[in-house]
Design a protein around this motif. Sequence first.
Motif, PDB file in Angstrom:
ATOM      1  N   VAL A 144      26.969  -9.833 -22.509  1.00 49.77           N
ATOM      2  CA  VAL A 144      25.717  -9.879 -21.754  1.00 49.77           C
ATOM      3  C   VAL A 144      24.589  -9.252 -22.557  1.00 49.77           C
ATOM      4  N   GLU A 145      24.886  -8.172 -23.248  1.00 45.20           N
ATOM      5  CA  GLU A 145      23.863  -7.509 -24.065  1.00 45.20           C
ATOM      6  C   GLU A 145      23.315  -8.436 -25.143  1.00 45.20           C
ATOM      7  N   ARG A 146      24.196  -9.220 -25.757  1.00 44.97           N
ATOM      8  CA  ARG A 146      23.772 -10.097 -26.847  1.00 44.97           C
ATOM      9  C   ARG A 146      22.935 -11.270 -26.357  1.00 44.97           C
ATOM     10  N   VAL A 147      23.226 -11.773 -25.172  1.00 46.44           N
ATOM     11  CA  VAL A 147      22.510 -12.964 -24.684  1.00 46.44           C
ATOM     12  C   VAL A 147      21.469 -12.599 -23.628  1.00 46.44           C
ATOM     13  N   TYR A 148      21.221 -11.315 -23.436  1.00 47.25           N
ATOM     14  CA  TYR A 148      20.311 -10.884 -22.367  1.00 47.25           C
ATOM     15  C   TYR A 148      18.910 -11.493 -22.486  1.00 47.25           C
ATOM     16  N   PRO A 149      18.301 -11.562 -23.662  1.00 49.40           N
ATOM     17  CA  PRO A 149      16.971 -12.192 -23.742  1.00 49.40           C
ATOM     18  C   PRO A 149      16.977 -13.638 -23.275  1.00 49.40           C
ATOM     19  N   ALA A 150      17.974 -14.413 -23.698  1.00 52.13           N
ATOM     20  CA  ALA A 150      18.059 -15.813 -23.271  1.00 52.13           C
ATOM     21  C   ALA A 150      18.332 -15.909 -21.774  1.00 52.13           C
ATOM     22  N   LEU A 151      19.171 -15.018 -21.272  1.00 53.64           N
ATOM     23  CA  LEU A 151      19.533 -15.024 -19.864  1.00 53.64           C
ATOM     24  C   LEU A 151      18.322 -14.687 -18.991  1.00 53.64           C
ATOM     25  N   SER A 152      17.562 -13.671 -19.395  1.00 56.79           N
ATOM     26  CA  SER A 152      16.387 -13.285 -18.607  1.00 56.79           C
ATOM     27  C   SER A 152      15.322 -14.366 -18.635  1.00 56.79           C
ATOM     28  N   SER A 153      15.164 -15.045 -19.756  1.00 58.21           N
ATOM     29  CA  SER A 153      14.207 -16.155 -19.819  1.00 58.21           C
ATOM     30  C   SER A 153      14.616 -17.291 -18.894  1.00 58.21           C
ATOM     31  N   GLN A 154      15.913 -17.573 -18.840  1.00 66.15           N
ATOM     32  CA  GLN A 154      16.409 -18.619 -17.940  1.00 66.15           C
ATOM     33  C   GLN A 154      16.175 -18.238 -16.482  1.00 66.15           C
ATOM     34  N   PHE A 155      16.296 -16.967 -16.182  1.00 67.68           N
ATOM     35  CA  PHE A 155      16.067 -16.511 -14.811  1.00 67.68           C
ATOM     36  C   PHE A 155      14.594 -16.653 -14.419  1.00 67.68           C
ATOM     37  N   VAL A 156      13.696 -16.383 -15.354  1.00 68.19           N
ATOM     38  CA  VAL A 156      12.269 -16.567 -15.074  1.00 68.19           C
ATOM     39  C   VAL A 156      11.964 -18.046 -14.833  1.00 68.19           C
ATOM     40  N   LEU A 157      12.578 -18.911 -15.633  1.00 65.09           N
ATOM     41  CA  LEU A 157      12.397 -20.351 -15.444  1.00 65.09           C
ATOM     42  C   LEU A 157      12.914 -20.786 -14.069  1.00 65.09           C
ATOM     43  N   LEU A 158      13.993 -20.163 -13.611  1.00 65.69           N
ATOM     44  CA  LEU A 158      14.507 -20.479 -12.280  1.00 65.69           C
ATOM     45  C   LEU A 158      13.488 -20.109 -11.205  1.00 65.69           C
ATOM     46  N   MET A 159      12.868 -18.939 -11.355  1.00 67.96           N
ATOM     47  CA  MET A 159      11.861 -18.520 -10.385  1.00 67.96           C
ATOM     48  C   MET A 159      10.742 -19.545 -10.303  1.00 67.96           C
ATOM     49  N   LEU A 160      10.303 -20.036 -11.452  1.00 65.28           N
ATOM     50  CA  LEU A 160       9.241 -21.040 -11.464  1.00 65.28           C
ATOM     51  C   LEU A 160       9.735 -22.363 -10.872  1.00 65.28           C
ATOM     52  N   ALA A 161      10.986 -22.710 -11.164  1.00 65.60           N
ATOM     53  CA  ALA A 161      11.549 -23.972 -10.658  1.00 65.60           C
ATOM     54  C   ALA A 161      11.784 -23.933  -9.156  1.00 65.60           C
ATOM     55  N   SER A 162      11.805 -22.743  -8.566  1.00 66.82           N
ATOM     56  CA  SER A 162      12.007 -22.646  -7.115  1.00 66.82           C
ATOM     57  C   SER A 162      10.898 -23.342  -6.342  1.00 66.82           C
ATOM     58  N   SER A 163       9.815 -23.710  -7.023  1.00 65.48           N
ATOM     59  CA  SER A 163       8.715 -24.407  -6.356  1.00 65.48           C
ATOM     60  C   SER A 163       9.151 -25.743  -5.768  1.00 65.48           C
ATOM     61  N   VAL A 164      10.187 -26.364  -6.355  1.00 62.79           N
ATOM     62  CA  VAL A 164      10.619 -27.671  -5.848  1.00 62.79           C
ATOM     63  C   VAL A 164      11.317 -27.561  -4.501  1.00 62.79           C
ATOM     64  N   THR A 165      11.698 -26.359  -4.091  1.00 63.86           N
ATOM     65  CA  THR A 165      12.329 -26.206  -2.777  1.00 63.86           C
ATOM     66  C   THR A 165      11.343 -26.473  -1.650  1.00 63.86           C
ATOM     67  N   SER A 166      10.066 -26.571  -1.995  1.00 66.23           N
ATOM     68  CA  SER A 166       9.074 -26.940  -0.977  1.00 66.23           C
ATOM     69  C   SER A 166       9.350 -28.338  -0.438  1.00 66.23           C
ATOM     70  N   GLN A 167      10.099 -29.152  -1.168  1.00 62.66           N
ATOM     71  CA  GLN A 167      10.406 -30.511  -0.742  1.00 62.66           C
ATOM     72  C   GLN A 167      11.363 -30.558   0.444  1.00 62.66           C
ATOM     73  N   ILE A 168      12.054 -29.446   0.724  1.00 65.77           N
ATOM     74  CA  ILE A 168      12.912 -29.393   1.909  1.00 65.77           C
ATOM     75  C   ILE A 168      12.336 -28.424   2.943  1.00 65.77           C
ATOM     76  N   SER A 169      11.033 -28.177   2.821  1.00 67.54           N
ATOM     77  CA  SER A 169      10.291 -27.353   3.789  1.00 67.54           C
ATOM     78  C   SER A 169      10.614 -25.869   3.728  1.00 67.54           C
ATOM     79  N   ALA A 170      11.171 -25.396   2.616  1.00 67.55           N
ATOM     80  CA  ALA A 170      11.299 -23.957   2.432  1.00 67.55           C
ATOM     81  C   ALA A 170       9.892 -23.397   2.244  1.00 67.55           C
ATOM     82  N   GLU A 171       9.522 -22.406   3.018  1.00 72.14           N
ATOM     83  CA  GLU A 171       8.131 -21.960   3.066  1.00 72.14           C
ATOM     84  C   GLU A 171       7.798 -20.973   1.960  1.00 72.14           C
ATOM     85  N   GLU A 172       8.095 -21.377   0.716  1.00 69.65           N
ATOM     86  CA  GLU A 172       7.754 -20.501  -0.405  1.00 69.65           C
ATOM     87  C   GLU A 172       6.316 -20.768  -0.856  1.00 69.65           C
ATOM     88  N   LEU A 173       5.957 -20.288  -2.024  1.00 68.82           N
ATOM     89  CA  LEU A 173       4.569 -20.296  -2.463  1.00 68.82           C
ATOM     90  C   LEU A 173       3.978 -21.694  -2.563  1.00 68.82           C
TER      91      LEU A 173
END
Length: 227
Positions: A144-173
Amino acid sequence: MQYQFDFSFLATTWPRFLHGAWLTIQLATIAIVLGFVLGAVCALARTNGTPAMRRLVGGYVEAIRNTPLLVQIFLVYFGLSSLGFQISAELCAALALTINIGAYSTEILRAGIESVARSQVEAGECLGLSRLQVYWHVVLLPAVERVYPALSSQFVLLMLASSVTSQISAEELTAAANLLQSETFRSFEVYIVVALVYLALSFLFRGAFWAVGRIVFVRRRRLGTSL
């Protein structure tokens, strides 16, 4: 034709942006935590499991990585509904995001696990460590220590991708923005605000991951290695 910007609607609608941003944070945090656990289990299964387990995890990873996130969200949302499960849109969104990030975490963590030399595992066994202790202290934590930068970047991308959940009426941003622009007819201004909020959330998540890395990975902190 000159466009006149008008952000006066923010005086009364900012709580709705705040509520949407808070739900986005909640969805992303739940998916990140559960997805990391799922990814760690699957990565260990794919590197050290039986052939059947490796094929099963490999099929899961390939299925998720080669289909759009939106389709996955629809499959979870409409699939569970068709099976008779009455689950809220927000819970379905969190489940779909977890399944999605779990697959990406699996591959990232697998790369980290495979970078751990076999001699280190053998050294841990020679010291009398149990199998669980070897996996935790010798394999998983260094991986985990070795891949932590890549892992954290992927997690940030997930946060941004959560915008598509608006298509099922999830009341996010993004869902809140869609409703506001239909009420105010100030689409440009609404999405400028949303873009700025997402930018702030990205810095917030990156700062949180940096702080976690500084706390958890003591060796990196001592060496001054970037997180």
